[in-house]
Design an enzyme around this catalytic site. Structure first.
Site, PDB file in Angstrom:
ATOM      1  N   LYS A   1       9.343  16.641  18.114  1.00 37.34           N
ATOM      2  CA  LYS A   1       7.930  16.518  17.502  1.00 37.34           C
ATOM      3  C   LYS A   1       6.417  17.692  17.334  1.00 37.34           C
ATOM      4  O   LYS A   1       5.700  17.425  18.002  1.00 37.34           O
ATOM      5  CB  LYS A   1       6.807  15.243  18.741  1.00 37.34           C
ATOM      6  CG  LYS A   1       8.003  14.538  19.062  1.00 37.34           C
ATOM      7  CD  LYS A   1       9.094  13.569  18.174  1.00 37.34           C
ATOM      8  CE  LYS A   1       8.370  13.073  16.781  1.00 37.34           C
ATOM      9  NZ  LYS A   1       9.398  12.314  16.038  1.00 37.34           N
TER      10      LYS A   1
ATOM     11  N   HIS B   1      16.986  21.086  18.014  1.00 41.96           N
ATOM     12  CA  HIS B   1      15.984  21.005  19.178  1.00 41.96           C
ATOM     13  C   HIS B   1      16.419  21.488  19.827  1.00 41.96           C
ATOM     14  O   HIS B   1      16.171  21.670  21.181  1.00 41.96           O
ATOM     15  CB  HIS B   1      15.463  19.968  19.206  1.00 41.96           C
ATOM     16  CG  HIS B   1      14.587  18.840  17.763  1.00 41.96           C
ATOM     17  ND1 HIS B   1      13.639  19.348  17.303  1.00 41.96           N
ATOM     18  CD2 HIS B   1      14.981  17.835  17.790  1.00 41.96           C
ATOM     19  CE1 HIS B   1      13.260  18.255  16.769  1.00 41.96           C
ATOM     20  NE2 HIS B   1      13.745  17.617  16.680  1.00 41.96           N
TER      21      HIS B   1
ATOM     22  N   SER C   1       3.019  12.078  20.260  1.00 42.94           N
ATOM     23  CA  SER C   1       3.684  12.017  19.248  1.00 42.94           C
ATOM     24  C   SER C   1       4.975  11.580  19.687  1.00 42.94           C
ATOM     25  O   SER C   1       5.452  10.846  19.443  1.00 42.94           O
ATOM     26  CB  SER C   1       4.029  13.138  18.856  1.00 42.94           C
ATOM     27  OG  SER C   1       4.838  12.891  17.445  1.00 42.94           O
TER      28      SER C   1
HETATM   29  S1  PPS Z   1      11.134  15.324  15.402  1.00 42.41           S
HETATM   30  O1  PPS Z   1      11.472  14.084  14.728  1.00 42.41           O
HETATM   31  O2  PPS Z   1      11.032  15.815  16.682  1.00 42.41           O
HETATM   32  O3  PPS Z   1      11.810  16.084  14.026  1.00 42.41           O
HETATM   33  O4  PPS Z   1       9.692  15.185  14.419  1.00 42.41           O
HETATM   34  P1  PPS Z   1       8.264  16.291  14.179  1.00 42.41           P
HETATM   35  O5  PPS Z   1       9.042  16.651  12.577  1.00 42.41           O
HETATM   36  O6  PPS Z   1       8.937  17.374  15.008  1.00 42.41           O
HETATM   37  O7  PPS Z   1       7.225  16.066  14.724  1.00 42.41           O
HETATM   38  C1  PPS Z   1       6.565  15.046  14.298  1.00 42.41           C
HETATM   39  C2  PPS Z   1       5.239  15.385  13.907  1.00 42.41           C
HETATM   40  O8  PPS Z   1       4.482  16.028  13.272  1.00 42.41           O
HETATM   41  C3  PPS Z   1       3.906  14.927  12.298  1.00 42.41           C
HETATM   42  N1  PPS Z   1       4.065  15.839  11.256  1.00 42.41           N
HETATM   43  C4  PPS Z   1       3.063  16.584  10.503  1.00 42.41           C
HETATM   44  N2  PPS Z   1       1.797  16.899  10.818  1.00 42.41           N
HETATM   45  C5  PPS Z   1       0.684  17.350  10.235  1.00 42.41           C
HETATM   46  N3  PPS Z   1       0.939  17.297   8.571  1.00 42.41           N
HETATM   47  C6  PPS Z   1       2.490  17.050   7.650  1.00 42.41           C
HETATM   48  N4  PPS Z   1       2.659  17.578   6.366  1.00 42.41           N
HETATM   49  C7  PPS Z   1       3.168  16.651   9.068  1.00 42.41           C
HETATM   50  N5  PPS Z   1       4.426  15.855   8.866  1.00 42.41           N
HETATM   51  C8  PPS Z   1       4.398  15.770   9.733  1.00 42.41           C
HETATM   52  C9  PPS Z   1       3.779  13.881  12.508  1.00 42.41           C
HETATM   53  O9  PPS Z   1       2.501  13.065  11.841  1.00 42.41           O
HETATM   54  C10 PPS Z   1       4.390  13.459  13.815  1.00 42.41           C
HETATM   55  O10 PPS Z   1       3.399  14.081  14.764  1.00 42.41           O
HETATM   56  P2  PPS Z   1       2.241  12.670  15.210  1.00 42.41           P
HETATM   57  O11 PPS Z   1       1.334  12.960  16.381  1.00 42.41           O
HETATM   58  O12 PPS Z   1       3.117  11.678  16.167  1.00 42.41           O
HETATM   59  O13 PPS Z   1       1.955  12.100  13.874  1.00 42.41           O
END
Ligand code: PPS
Length: 295
Positions: A44, A105, A135
């Site tokens: 996340k 991860h 998240s």
């Molecule tokens: S995972 O399942 O671990 O691979 O998830 P990961 O991609 O690491 O994390 C998901 C969170 O990243 C946010 N996210 C973004 N934030 C800003 N801009 C962009 N473009 C973007 N893409 C993914 C996503 O919304 C999750 O955070 P939260 O706070 O839950 O919204």
């Protein structure tokens, strides 16, 4: 196949989803090539966002090329190993030619040695722990292959104790931080990417040895905003069936903000977390930010 609401087992003390542990030998014996690029994060931290950016950088901003397949097919998830090839990162990777962009991860001590021996570049993304745990909680409510998250207060407690999948957040961020000079690790922060995405994209492109014009950089900024990625079926995980992602519980791209933790932590939880954070991060001064200046 994955069990619905799976269980955890451990590798070297790190809790991982049970099928990952069952197939761990495949991770250990995986062979990396020098051109492969690893995107490593604690869950996340913004993995998906950086994956999309890296793919667009390698494709010089060509949106059509980046839309060739869903993210988990374009950039397989190393340890997500299961007999069903649809979910097996390694099965997908074995069919791909380098340079492969690989998601993981795993904490640094569990990264197979092959990546260091081959001299692969690693992009590490870290996100402040309060937004990370919010998240993660929402993700585990919707992701039906992970254990039941249970109520929020207990979940926060498990996060602080390092009992969630992929283990301790603080060990994870410190592990890569301490090795970043010795190994080829670009250490990025989610909060910096939010504040100045163009700067982050240039940094990643330089690290990968890719020359991009300013026009391409600003196109990539536009194509990788939270709003744009949320609408992009090849980047928003909408191809994952509802039997695995329960979208009534939460969206995968949920909020994408810095500071959303303030809507979830009670004052008491925040105080307990602050106390824990000081101890967990003692001796390792990583400049995390828990909010951004008003823009
Ligand atoms: S995972 O399942 O671990 O691979 O998830 P990961 O991609 O690491 O994390 C998901 C969170 O990243 C946010 N996210 C973004 N934030 C800003 N801009 C962009 N473009 C973007 N893409 C993914 C996503 O919304 C999750 O955070 P939260 O706070 O839950 O919204």
């Amino acid at each position: 196949m994955w069990a619905i609401r799976g269980t955890m087992k451990k590798v070297q003390g790190v809790p991982l989803l049970e099928p990952i542990v069952t197939h761990w030998k495949r991770v250990e014996t995986f062979r990396a090539f020098p051109e492969d690029v690893l995107i490593a994060t604690y869950p996340k931290a913004g993995t998906t966002w950086i994956q999309e950016i890296v793919d667009l950088i390698f494709n010089h901003g060509d949106a059509e090329k980046a839309r060739r397949a869903p993210l988990h097919i374009r950039m397989p998830f190393l340890e997500m190993t299961a007999p069903d090839p649809t979910f097996s990162g390694i099965t997908l990777l074995e069919k791909m030619q380098p340079p492969r962009i690989i998601k993981t991860h795993l904490p640094i001590q569990l990264i197979p040695n092959t990546f260091w021996e081959a001299g692969c570049k690693v992009i590490y993304v870290a996100r402040n722990p309060k937004d990370t745990v919010v998240s993660y909680f929402n993700f585990e409510r919707m992701n039906l292959i992970t254990p039941e998250p249970g109520p929020w207060p207990q979940y926060l407690d498990k996060f602080m104790k390092g009992q969630l999948g992929w283990g301790s957040w603080s060990d994870h961020v410190k592990g890569y931080w301490r090795e970043k000079e010795r190994k080829q690790i670009l250490y990025l922060f989610y909060e910096d990417m939010k504040e100045t995405p163009a700067k982050g994209i240039r940094q990643i492109a330089d690290f990968l040895g890719q020359q991009l014009s300013e026009d391409i950089v600003s196109n990539i900024v536009q194509m990788t905003t939270f709003a744009a990625m949320r609408e992009n079926p090849m980047a928003n995980y909408s191809t994952v069936p509802d039997t695995i992602f329960d979208r009534k519980a939460s969206d995968f791209l949920r909020k994408g903000e810095v500071g959303d933790w303030q809507n979830h932590f009670s004052p008491e939880e925040n105080a307990a977390f602050e106390e824990h954070y000081i101890k967990a991060m003692a001796g390792c001064n990583i400049p995390f930010r828990f909010s951004l200046p008003e823009q």
